[in-house]
Motif scaffolding. Sequence first.
Motif, PDB file in Angstrom:
ATOM      1  N   ILE A   1      -5.883   7.056  -1.532  1.00 11.10           N
ATOM      2  CA  ILE A   1      -4.798   6.069  -1.420  1.00 11.10           C
ATOM      3  C   ILE A   1      -3.701   6.606  -0.498  1.00 11.10           C
TER       4      ILE A   1
ATOM      5  N   ILE B   1      -7.472   2.781  -0.342  1.00  9.02           N
ATOM      6  CA  ILE B   1      -6.422   1.773  -0.350  1.00  9.02           C
ATOM      7  C   ILE B   1      -5.322   2.286   0.576  1.00  9.02           C
TER       8      ILE B   1
ATOM      9  N   THR C   1       1.575   0.097  -4.207  1.00  8.00           N
ATOM     10  CA  THR C   1       0.314   0.757  -3.863  1.00  8.00           C
ATOM     11  C   THR C   1       0.008   1.895  -4.823  1.00  8.00           C
TER      12      THR C   1
ATOM     13  N   ILE D   1      -3.676  10.352  -4.106  1.00  7.44           N
ATOM     14  CA  ILE D   1      -2.671   9.706  -3.266  1.00  7.44           C
ATOM     15  C   ILE D   1      -2.148  10.734  -2.268  1.00  7.44           C
TER      16      ILE D   1
END
Length: 303
Positions: A56, A75, A193, A203
């Motif tokens: 992410i 993502i 997000t 992330i």
Amino acid sequence: MNQISLDLLDSSIEMVERSIHPGKPFKTQLLKWVGNKQKQAIDIIDFFPKNYGVYIEPFLGSGGVLGVLAPKKAIASDVFPPLFEIWETLHKDKEKLKNWYSDRYARIAVEGKIETYKSVLSSYNESPNGADFIFLLRTCYGGVVRFRKKDGYMSTPCGAHNPIPPESFSARVDAWFDRTQGAEFFLCDFEVTMDKAQPGDLIYCDPPYVDSQAILYGAQDFSLARLFKKIEECKMRGVFVALSIDGTKFSGDKLCSIDVPHGLFETEAFINVGRSMLKRFQMDGKSLESHVVTDRLLLTYNM
């Protein structure tokens, strides 16, 4: 890293030397962008967990790390509409993205590079859009995307270099299309997000830097305190978080001061990002040996 910088580090954070990756990095940039992490991506990726779920990126920008990593599932998001429009078009209609660039490039033969740049810049400032922005990014000075704070007007001048021809840009689009097939792109705030992350996901945050000037893209309204709070929430629910942020300037003589919450990060490393393109821009194109910069890489997990 010189001794003055090392003496300032928080001893409660585990220091890790970056490893040298044996593979060849993916060097082809889609967007010309100051602060792009593509050259450093292999070094950054070496600090990622060996096993994780979804990758992410809530501050996508020019997507340097995403492009090198080429994850199977990702993502990626940004809050800037023209930039998101570029990524969305790459994903949904890459031929349209190629045409955006080639149509504007063709005007150079008639109007000249500088006049074409001025015309496209005027069009963009009148109504910000991805079609103009992609050409401006490839043509402006050093990828220094700067905006006037009062009205958001993009004020970067035309670069001295010749923009790449449409054939080269088209090949870059094809390469990036292939490497981002596993990604979903979103136009949203970083908190939205990061809330999508599940336990075991990773992330990677590359936000605007605290020590950067406010004229640069994304720096005007960014809150590092808000990001730290969200990182803490993610860590508590089992999400891995890696954060690139201000490290050292002036070839290590200055360690940028950041109020990092105690205990939030378990590991700290420094990544050499080379000479400051922004400083070179400010100093009228001079290549300054004393302006080597490193980024601080903070991890919520142990290596």
